[in-house]
Scaffold this motif. Structure first.
Motif, mmCIF file in Angstrom:
data_model
loop_
_atom_site.group_PDB
_atom_site.id
_atom_site.type_symbol
_atom_site.label_atom_id
_atom_site.label_comp_id
_atom_site.label_asym_id
_atom_site.label_seq_id
_atom_site.Cartn_x
_atom_site.Cartn_y
_atom_site.Cartn_z
ATOM 1 N N ASP A 156 9.520 -2.478 0.121
ATOM 2 C CA ASP A 156 8.742 -3.192 -0.900
ATOM 3 C C ASP A 156 7.250 -3.063 -0.616
ATOM 4 O O ASP A 156 6.446 -2.877 -1.521
ATOM 5 C CB ASP A 156 9.137 -4.674 -0.945
ATOM 6 C CG ASP A 156 10.437 -4.887 -1.707
ATOM 7 O OD1 ASP A 156 10.939 -3.908 -2.286
ATOM 8 O OD2 ASP A 156 10.943 -6.023 -1.716
ATOM 9 N N LEU A 157 6.880 -3.192 0.671
ATOM 10 C CA LEU A 157 5.469 -3.021 1.036
ATOM 11 C C LEU A 157 4.990 -1.622 0.642
ATOM 12 O O LEU A 157 3.850 -1.443 0.225
ATOM 13 C CB LEU A 157 5.278 -3.180 2.550
ATOM 14 C CG LEU A 157 5.084 -4.564 3.140
ATOM 15 C CD1 LEU A 157 4.836 -4.441 4.629
ATOM 16 C CD2 LEU A 157 3.934 -5.290 2.480
ATOM 17 N N ASP A 158 5.856 -0.640 0.807
ATOM 18 C CA ASP A 158 5.492 0.740 0.494
ATOM 19 C C ASP A 158 5.598 1.040 -0.994
ATOM 20 O O ASP A 158 5.253 2.135 -1.428
ATOM 21 C CB ASP A 158 6.412 1.719 1.249
ATOM 22 C CG ASP A 158 6.209 1.650 2.751
ATOM 23 O OD1 ASP A 158 5.172 1.102 3.170
ATOM 24 O OD2 ASP A 158 7.068 2.147 3.499
ATOM 25 N N MET A 185 0.834 -1.199 0.000
ATOM 26 C CA MET A 185 0.000 0.000 0.000
ATOM 27 C C MET A 185 0.869 1.249 0.000
ATOM 28 O O MET A 185 1.310 1.700 1.062
ATOM 29 C CB MET A 185 -0.875 0.007 1.257
ATOM 30 C CG MET A 185 -2.260 -0.560 1.026
ATOM 31 S SD MET A 185 -3.173 -0.624 2.556
ATOM 32 C CE MET A 185 -3.472 -2.383 2.671
ATOM 33 N N HIS A 194 2.028 5.045 0.084
ATOM 34 C CA HIS A 194 1.412 6.208 0.707
ATOM 35 C C HIS A 194 1.016 7.220 -0.344
ATOM 36 O O HIS A 194 1.668 7.376 -1.358
ATOM 37 C CB HIS A 194 2.406 6.871 1.652
ATOM 38 C CG HIS A 194 2.723 6.040 2.845
ATOM 39 N ND1 HIS A 194 1.812 5.757 3.812
ATOM 40 C CD2 HIS A 194 3.851 5.413 3.211
ATOM 41 C CE1 HIS A 194 2.365 4.999 4.724
ATOM 42 N NE2 HIS A 194 3.602 4.767 4.382
#
Lengths: 205, 215
Positions: free
Chosen positions: A97-99, A1, A3
């Protein structure tokens, strides 16, 4: 996800009260922070600085009052959230990586905090200051407009304090917001300092 | 859902690197090895009860990883950072459950043929046992993560985990052992229904527990 970068980040708290357990940590607390401000949050141990940060991050519900926050928040506190068995760069990469952040940005952040030489070492072998810099590198790599730094200077040596301060001033010049809770003053252009004083031994009604 | 996969994969990696893979599996096989010592080498008896013993061994083995499922992430701030990034507690729990199914469930299934051979479970029952365990392990994983989330707020309460999981797993155990008996088909359907319900509900229960533990 990833920002979403708000056009102009801001924080506005109005008559906020925070209760933890049965203790009133903050009451009738007002705070307005505009884009580009660097706030030094001061206060004795246990005065509620970390609690304020947790409430701003949405990790703690406020008991009453209005909270309005524009822009994503990044929190860097004592819980570094880096996997101890992983090499430093991989541990941070999990988060970037998540961001949805490109590896090149992480490389740049590691460079800024002088961590390139440590990138392949497992996090558990690093010193407290090195781990802290790892968590700060994650923050620097992100493009989050609001930074909440809880005792970021803990364990940092002189050179790294200067590097962090330089990063803080670049961040605020770009229009970001930074709140720094610390017992030592940031050496850069602090917009204002905010003193947190906890209501003494007050019990929640 | 790239993020979901990487959170789940992190669980698998931690299960397989921290010694967490071998401990439950060795425990499971140790029960299968030790049981004939206490009953004596009575082939007929082992053939009759061997499958049921493995059900109990699988349940008890699933207690072992509970301590590392949520508590370390709670203490290290990993859960805080995920929440900050907008991950709902239910999604975090679901990713952990998915990772636990792969990290723990699949190795246990792979170890089961060995355990079956050690106890001499007959072929007809062996098939039912493998199918039954494969159906039940997602529920064990869901229960494990839920209990781990419930006890994460209470430091050092992992002993409590076992106490809480065992009664919740009784329906699974009853229907699971039932698949080895005479009305195997009915038991299999009930097992599947119970496991499905537990697996589907556990992300919500575990998510609520994660939320409660956050303060």
């Amino acid at each position: 996800m990833p920002h979403s970068q708000a056009a102009s980040p801001s924080i506005a708290l109005h008559r906020v009260a925070i209760i933890r357990g049965s203790r009133v940590i903050l009451r009738d607390f007002d705070l307005e922070v505009e884009s580009g401000e660097l706030i030094w949050v001061r206060g004795a141990n246990g005065s509620g600085k970390s609690t304020l940060f947790r409430a701003l991050s949405g990790l703690l519900q406020v008991a009453s009052g209005e909270v309005s926050i524009n822009g994503a928040i990044a929190l860097c506190d004592d819980n570094l959230a880096l996997d101890l068995d992983q090499p430093l760069e991989k541990a941070i990469r999990f988060w970037t990586d998540l961001d949805g952040i490109k590896p090149a940005k992480l490389e740049a952040a590691l460079e800024i905090l002088d961590l390139i030489g440590l990138a392949d070492l497992p996090v558990r072998l690093l010193s407290a200051g090195q781990k802290r810099r790892g968590a700060l590198a994650r923050l620097l790599a992100s493009d989050v407009p609001i930074w909440l730094l809880d005792e970021p200077y803990n364990g940092l040596d002189q050179a790294n304090v200067a590097r962090l301060d330089a990063a803080l001033s670049r961040h605020t010049e770009k229009g970001g917001i930074a709140l720094v809770a610390s017992h030592i003053a940031p050496t850069v252009n602090v917009t204002r300092s905010l003193v947190i004083d906890r209501p003494k031994a007050e019990l929640a009604a | 859902m790239k993020g979901f996969a990487s959170i789940a994969w992190r669980e698998v990696r931690m299960a397989w690197t921290g010694g967490g893979l071998w401990l439950p599996i060795v425990f499971y096989l140790a029960v299968a090895t030790l049981f004939p010592f206490v009953t004596g080498p009575d082939k007929a008896l082992l053939a009759r009860v061997g499958g049921s013993i493995l059900w109990i061994a699988a349940l008890l083995a699933s207690l072992l990883p509970i301590e590392r499922l949520v508590l370390p992430d709670h203490q290290a701030g990993v859960l805080d950072q995920l929440t900050l990034r907008g991950w709902a507690d239910e999604w975090i729990a679901a990713a952990k459950i998915a990772g636990h199914i792969i990290g723990f469930g699949i190795p246990l299934i792979l170890a089961t043929p060995v355990a079956i051979a050690l106890l001499g479970v007959p072929d007809a029952k062996a098939a039912a046992l493998l199918i039954g365990l494969a159906i039940a392990l997602p529920a064990f994983a869901g229960l494990g993560v839920t209990i781990a989330a419930l006890t994460a707020g209470l430091n050092g309460a992992s002993a409590l985990g076992g106490l809480l999981l065992v009664p919740l797993a009784i329906p699974i155990l009853i229907f699971g052992a039932g698949t080895l008996g005479d009305s195997a088909n009915n038991a299999l359907q009930l097992l599947a229904a119970t496991s499905l319900a537990m697996t589907a509900l556990s992300p919500f229960a575990a998510g609520a527990a994660l939320r409660a533990a956050r303060d």
